[in-house]
Design an enzyme around this catalytic site. Structure first.
Site, PDB file in Angstrom:
ATOM      1  CG  ASP A   9      -1.781   1.188   1.362  1.00 12.26           C
ATOM      2  OD1 ASP A   9      -2.675   1.176   2.217  1.00 12.26           O
ATOM      3  OD2 ASP A   9      -1.587   2.149   0.593  1.00 12.26           O
ATOM      4  CB  ILE A  10       1.591   3.787  -2.595  1.00  8.47           C
ATOM      5  CG1 ILE A  10       2.847   4.620  -2.920  1.00  8.47           C
ATOM      6  CG2 ILE A  10       0.325   4.620  -2.737  1.00  8.47           C
ATOM      7  CD1 ILE A  10       3.000   4.979  -4.368  1.00  8.47           C
ATOM      8  CG  ASN A  23      -9.214  13.167 -11.321  1.00  6.38           C
ATOM      9  OD1 ASN A  23      -9.258  14.381 -11.198  1.00  6.38           O
ATOM     10  ND2 ASN A  23      -9.763  12.360 -10.455  1.00  6.38           N
ATOM     11  N   GLY A  31      -9.155   4.520  -6.203  1.00  3.97           N
ATOM     12  CA  GLY A  31      -7.813   3.917  -6.298  1.00  3.97           C
ATOM     13  C   GLY A  31      -6.772   4.566  -5.412  1.00  3.97           C
ATOM     14  CB  VAL A  32      -3.229   5.510  -6.151  1.00  4.39           C
ATOM     15  CG1 VAL A  32      -2.122   6.287  -5.460  1.00  4.39           C
ATOM     16  CG2 VAL A  32      -2.724   4.147  -6.564  1.00  4.39           C
ATOM     17  CG  ASP A  33      -6.820  10.891  -6.659  1.00  4.77           C
ATOM     18  OD1 ASP A  33      -7.481  11.386  -7.583  1.00  4.77           O
ATOM     19  OD2 ASP A  33      -6.222  11.581  -5.801  1.00  4.77           O
ATOM     20  CB  SER A 121      -2.159   4.798 -16.824  1.00  5.87           C
ATOM     21  OG  SER A 121      -2.157   6.198 -16.967  1.00  5.87           O
ATOM     22  CB  VAL A 124      -9.670   3.974 -12.843  1.00  6.62           C
ATOM     23  CG1 VAL A 124     -10.665   4.803 -13.614  1.00  6.62           C
ATOM     24  CG2 VAL A 124     -10.245   3.508 -11.525  1.00  6.62           C
ATOM     25  CE1 TYR A 125      -8.568   8.052 -15.427  1.00  9.86           C
ATOM     26  CE2 TYR A 125      -6.337   8.922 -15.546  1.00  9.86           C
ATOM     27  CZ  TYR A 125      -7.692   9.096 -15.277  1.00  9.86           C
ATOM     28  OH  TYR A 125      -8.160  10.323 -14.852  1.00  9.86           O
TER      29      TYR A 125
HETATM   30  N1  APR Z   1      -1.201   1.509  -3.080  1.00 10.53           N
HETATM   31  C1  APR Z   1      -0.555   1.165  -4.226  1.00 10.53           C
HETATM   32  N2  APR Z   1      -1.188   0.933  -5.387  1.00 10.53           N
HETATM   33  C2  APR Z   1      -2.542   1.046  -5.389  1.00 10.53           C
HETATM   34  C3  APR Z   1      -3.284   1.415  -4.241  1.00 10.53           C
HETATM   35  C4  APR Z   1      -2.553   1.641  -3.048  1.00 10.53           C
HETATM   36  N3  APR Z   1      -3.156   1.996  -1.904  1.00 10.53           N
HETATM   37  N4  APR Z   1      -4.608   1.454  -4.586  1.00 10.53           N
HETATM   38  C5  APR Z   1      -4.672   1.112  -5.888  1.00 10.53           C
HETATM   39  N5  APR Z   1      -3.437   0.854  -6.378  1.00 10.53           N
HETATM   40  C6  APR Z   1      -3.043   0.432  -7.723  1.00 10.53           C
HETATM   41  C7  APR Z   1      -4.120  -0.121  -8.613  1.00 10.53           C
HETATM   42  O1  APR Z   1      -4.344  -1.498  -8.296  1.00 10.53           O
HETATM   43  C8  APR Z   1      -3.467   0.058  -9.970  1.00 10.53           C
HETATM   44  O2  APR Z   1      -2.571  -1.011 -10.220  1.00 10.53           O
HETATM   45  O3  APR Z   1      -2.583   1.589  -8.402  1.00 10.53           O
HETATM   46  C9  APR Z   1      -2.654   1.356  -9.812  1.00 10.53           C
HETATM   47  C10 APR Z   1      -3.278   2.594 -10.465  1.00 10.53           C
HETATM   48  O4  APR Z   1      -4.688   2.483 -10.346  1.00 10.53           O
HETATM   49  P1  APR Z   1      -5.636   3.778 -10.111  1.00 10.53           P
HETATM   50  O5  APR Z   1      -5.485   4.246  -8.738  1.00 10.53           O
HETATM   51  O6  APR Z   1      -6.987   3.383 -10.605  1.00 10.53           O
HETATM   52  O7  APR Z   1      -5.007   4.904 -11.063  1.00 10.53           O
HETATM   53  P2  APR Z   1      -5.165   5.111 -12.641  1.00 10.53           P
HETATM   54  O8  APR Z   1      -5.334   3.824 -13.367  1.00 10.53           O
HETATM   55  O9  APR Z   1      -4.004   5.998 -13.000  1.00 10.53           O
HETATM   56  O10 APR Z   1      -6.519   5.920 -12.780  1.00 10.53           O
HETATM   57  C11 APR Z   1      -6.578   7.224 -12.253  1.00 10.53           C
HETATM   58  O11 APR Z   1      -8.526   6.727 -11.008  1.00 10.53           O
HETATM   59  O12 APR Z   1      -8.675   6.904  -8.759  1.00 10.53           O
HETATM   60  C12 APR Z   1      -8.961   7.542  -9.913  1.00 10.53           C
HETATM   61  O13 APR Z   1      -8.869   9.869  -9.363  1.00 10.53           O
HETATM   62  C13 APR Z   1      -8.211   8.827 -10.054  1.00 10.53           C
HETATM   63  O14 APR Z   1      -9.457   9.477 -11.963  1.00 10.53           O
HETATM   64  C14 APR Z   1      -8.214   8.988 -11.536  1.00 10.53           C
HETATM   65  C15 APR Z   1      -8.030   7.566 -12.028  1.00 10.53           C
END
Ligand code: APR
Length: 183
Positions: A9-10, A23, A31-33, A121, A124-125
């Site tokens: 978990d980052i 975003n 997600g991470v955000d 990316s 979700v992306y």
């Molecule tokens: N720690 C590390 N990695 C994580 C965590 C965490 N706590 N939560 C999710 N991830 C991973 C996901 O499993 C994926 O492999 O981070 C990677 C990126 O996923 P997303 O968070 O969905 O990011 P992204 O694909 O870049 O999409 C960005 O998603 O959350 C929204 O606001 C964000 O609209 C933006 C979009």
């Protein structure tokens, strides 16, 4: 600059800079955000709002990066970057590479010595994980070969077994930049 893998978990990763897969609105998401804002607390969003009201009225374009406080995270800063949304018929690899390059540039401007990246990316992306990991590692190796300023350590923080396998494979691949293998 050494490249390491630190699965998990980052938001619990100790590094000077934790990179957020944001975003363009910079106003949070899933997600991470979502995890970074939840665990980091309201100070992060407050600074993001201030950025939107001043330097970034139209939001942060994909491929660019901007720093805020890390709030309550075990980090000094969060660098927010916006990954490209994957598209089958359009190659946006350069934009994804720019997320890593620009995040490292902003981190070096801050004097950060360690930077933790999620798989930008690849959630979700929709970017295919193997390719996302390849671009992440290749770009960071290129920056290392060109000189990354204060940044001495990059931690890739894959979430889940699939992501971890992809980053381990990318790190095991030969370094095409000709730089010495990471320790
Ligand atoms: N720690 C590390 N990695 C994580 C965590 C965490 N706590 N939560 C999710 N991830 C991973 C996901 O499993 C994926 O492999 O981070 C990677 C990126 O996923 P997303 O968070 O969905 O990011 P992204 O694909 O870049 O999409 C960005 O998603 O959350 C929204 O606001 C964000 O609209 C933006 C979009």
């Amino acid at each position: 600059m050494e490249l390491l893998i630190a699965p998990g978990d980052i938001t619990a990763t100790t590094a000077d800079v934790v990179v957020n897969a944001a975003n363009s609105t910079l106003l949070g998401g899933g997600g991470v955000d979502g995890a970074i804002h939840r665990r980091g607390g309201p100070e992060i969003l407050a600074e993001c709002r201030r950025l939107r009201e001043t330097e970034l009225p139209d939001g942060l374009p994909a491929g660019q990066a901007v720093a805020t406080t890390a709030g309550r995270l075990p980090a000094r800063w969060v660098v927010h970057t916006v990954g490209p949304v994957w598209a089958k018929t359009i190659d946006k690899s350069a934009t994804l590479a720019s997320c890593y390059r620009e995040s490292l540039r902003v981190a070096a401007e801050l004097g950060a010595r360690s930077v933790a990246f999620p798989a930008i990316s690849a959630g979700v992306y929709g970017w295919p994980m193997d390719d996302a990991a390849r671009i992440a590692v290749t770009t960071c190796r290129e920056v290392a070969a060109q000189g990354a300023g204060s940044v001495e350590r990059v931690l890739f923080v894959p979430f889940g077994e699939r992501a971890e396998a992809a980053f381990r494979a990318a790190l095991d691949a030969p370094d095409a930049t000709g730089a010495p293998a990471e320790t």
